[in-house]
Design a protein around this motif. Sequence first.
Motif, PDB file in Angstrom:
ATOM      1  N   THR A 221       0.826  -1.195   0.000  1.00 24.94           N
ATOM      2  CA  THR A 221       0.000   0.000   0.000  1.00 24.94           C
ATOM      3  C   THR A 221       0.867   1.255   0.000  1.00 24.94           C
ATOM      4  O   THR A 221       1.827   1.333   0.767  1.00 24.94           O
ATOM      5  N   PRO A 222       0.539   2.260  -0.821  1.00 27.82           N
ATOM      6  CA  PRO A 222       1.281   3.521  -0.774  1.00 27.82           C
ATOM      7  C   PRO A 222       1.234   4.111   0.633  1.00 27.82           C
ATOM      8  O   PRO A 222       0.173   4.104   1.276  1.00 27.82           O
ATOM      9  N   LEU A 223       2.358   4.621   1.119  1.00 31.03           N
ATOM     10  CA  LEU A 223       2.412   5.137   2.484  1.00 31.03           C
ATOM     11  C   LEU A 223       2.642   6.638   2.532  1.00 31.03           C
ATOM     12  O   LEU A 223       1.821   7.384   3.062  1.00 31.03           O
ATOM     13  N   ARG A 224       3.768   7.092   1.977  1.00 30.49           N
ATOM     14  CA  ARG A 224       4.046   8.529   2.005  1.00 30.49           C
ATOM     15  C   ARG A 224       5.146   8.865   1.011  1.00 30.49           C
ATOM     16  O   ARG A 224       5.838   7.989   0.490  1.00 30.49           O
ATOM     17  N   THR A 225       5.295  10.186   0.753  1.00 26.86           N
ATOM     18  CA  THR A 225       6.342  10.681  -0.123  1.00 26.86           C
ATOM     19  C   THR A 225       7.247  11.596   0.679  1.00 26.86           C
ATOM     20  O   THR A 225       6.763  12.479   1.397  1.00 26.86           O
ATOM     21  N   LEU A 226       8.557  11.375   0.571  1.00 24.09           N
ATOM     22  CA  LEU A 226       9.543  12.193   1.275  1.00 24.09           C
ATOM     23  C   LEU A 226      10.262  13.090   0.285  1.00 24.09           C
ATOM     24  O   LEU A 226      10.533  12.690  -0.849  1.00 24.09           O
ATOM     25  N   ASP A 227      10.575  14.315   0.699  1.00 25.18           N
ATOM     26  CA  ASP A 227      11.385  15.202  -0.128  1.00 25.18           C
ATOM     27  C   ASP A 227      12.846  14.779   0.004  1.00 25.18           C
ATOM     28  O   ASP A 227      13.357  14.651   1.116  1.00 25.18           O
ATOM     29  N   ARG A 228      13.503  14.556  -1.129  1.00 26.71           N
ATOM     30  CA  ARG A 228      14.905  14.133  -1.100  1.00 26.71           C
ATOM     31  C   ARG A 228      15.789  15.299  -0.695  1.00 26.71           C
ATOM     32  O   ARG A 228      15.733  16.376  -1.299  1.00 26.71           O
ATOM     33  N   ASN A 229      16.611  15.091   0.331  1.00 32.56           N
ATOM     34  CA  ASN A 229      17.551  16.102   0.793  1.00 32.56           C
ATOM     35  C   ASN A 229      18.963  15.539   0.666  1.00 32.56           C
ATOM     36  O   ASN A 229      19.438  14.814   1.544  1.00 32.56           O
ATOM     37  N   VAL A 230      19.618  15.839  -0.451  1.00 33.48           N
ATOM     38  CA  VAL A 230      20.921  15.249  -0.753  1.00 33.48           C
ATOM     39  C   VAL A 230      21.997  15.751   0.202  1.00 33.48           C
ATOM     40  O   VAL A 230      22.934  15.016   0.538  1.00 33.48           O
ATOM     41  N   LYS A 231      21.885  16.997   0.665  1.00 29.98           N
ATOM     42  CA  LYS A 231      22.912  17.571   1.522  1.00 29.98           C
ATOM     43  C   LYS A 231      22.851  17.047   2.950  1.00 29.98           C
ATOM     44  O   LYS A 231      23.862  16.662   3.531  1.00 29.98           O
ATOM     45  N   LYS A 232      21.655  17.017   3.537  1.00 26.46           N
ATOM     46  CA  LYS A 232      21.514  16.621   4.941  1.00 26.46           C
ATOM     47  C   LYS A 232      20.966  15.207   5.118  1.00 26.46           C
ATOM     48  O   LYS A 232      21.012  14.656   6.217  1.00 26.46           O
TER      49      LYS A 232
ATOM     50  N   ASP B 125      15.709  12.798   4.742  1.00 24.24           N
ATOM     51  CA  ASP B 125      14.736  11.812   4.292  1.00 24.24           C
ATOM     52  C   ASP B 125      15.185  10.396   4.635  1.00 24.24           C
ATOM     53  O   ASP B 125      14.367   9.541   4.984  1.00 24.24           O
ATOM     54  N   VAL B 126      16.495  10.149   4.578  1.00 25.69           N
ATOM     55  CA  VAL B 126      17.021   8.821   4.912  1.00 25.69           C
ATOM     56  C   VAL B 126      16.806   8.539   6.395  1.00 25.69           C
ATOM     57  O   VAL B 126      16.419   7.429   6.782  1.00 25.69           O
ATOM     58  N   ARG B 127      17.028   9.539   7.229  1.00 27.40           N
ATOM     59  CA  ARG B 127      16.822   9.366   8.670  1.00 27.40           C
ATOM     60  C   ARG B 127      15.352   9.153   8.994  1.00 27.40           C
ATOM     61  O   ARG B 127      15.009   8.351   9.870  1.00 27.40           O
ATOM     62  N   VAL B 128      14.480   9.869   8.290  1.00 27.20           N
ATOM     63  CA  VAL B 128      13.041   9.683   8.491  1.00 27.20           C
ATOM     64  C   VAL B 128      12.641   8.264   8.107  1.00 27.20           C
ATOM     65  O   VAL B 128      11.860   7.609   8.800  1.00 27.20           O
TER      66      VAL B 128
END
Length: 204
Positions: A38-49, A52-55
């Motif tokens: 099931t689709p859950l959510r969309t994260l904004d990609r933050n290449v510098k910080k 999104d990976v931590r979330v």
Amino acid sequence: MTESAVPGVYPRGVKLGVDVGTVRVGVAVCDREGILATPLRTLDRNVKKNTDVRVLAKLAAELDVVEIFVGLPRTMKGEEHASARMATEYAKLLVSTLLEAGSGIPVRLVDERLSTVTAHRNLHQAGMSSRDHRKVVDQVAAAGILQHAIDMQKARGTDVGSRVSADLPPGPPGDGVQVVPEVHAHSAQRILPKMEGYSEPGQQ
């Protein structure tokens, strides 16, 4: 708690699917029985910080996830280009972030050819305007990646995809996973009417 993978058997439990893009990262989840993604959510990609990976790592812990599938874009000839390298690096970064949090949740790369194309088609068939596609297309594509993975697991009776290793050394022991109530798959038929690889509940 997280179930360890056994040779010839695949982990049972809640799993995440991830569709990596340059601007957004789509996330999908499946139920503990591995029936419906099931689709859950969309994260904004933050290449510098890399917030999104931590979330994503925190989300995996909160949902007591046993496995994460990251889509690996390939051409129709099976070749890997810049987008595939980006997905691979993202998967490695996710593994490193999980290890830093004391979690050993396995991350696996799986073929995702045409997942975004299929997601756009499904949204169109569901009656959503093209203007609104951007809001959810990444998480719908992630659901397609995850659905394909869990269907292949059931069909083969073993794990699928390529296990990703982090570039960083493993952190201290411990899974860092919080046990929470079971996540139930909510209705996705409206958004995913004809998801490729979809199996009706109860079908193998």
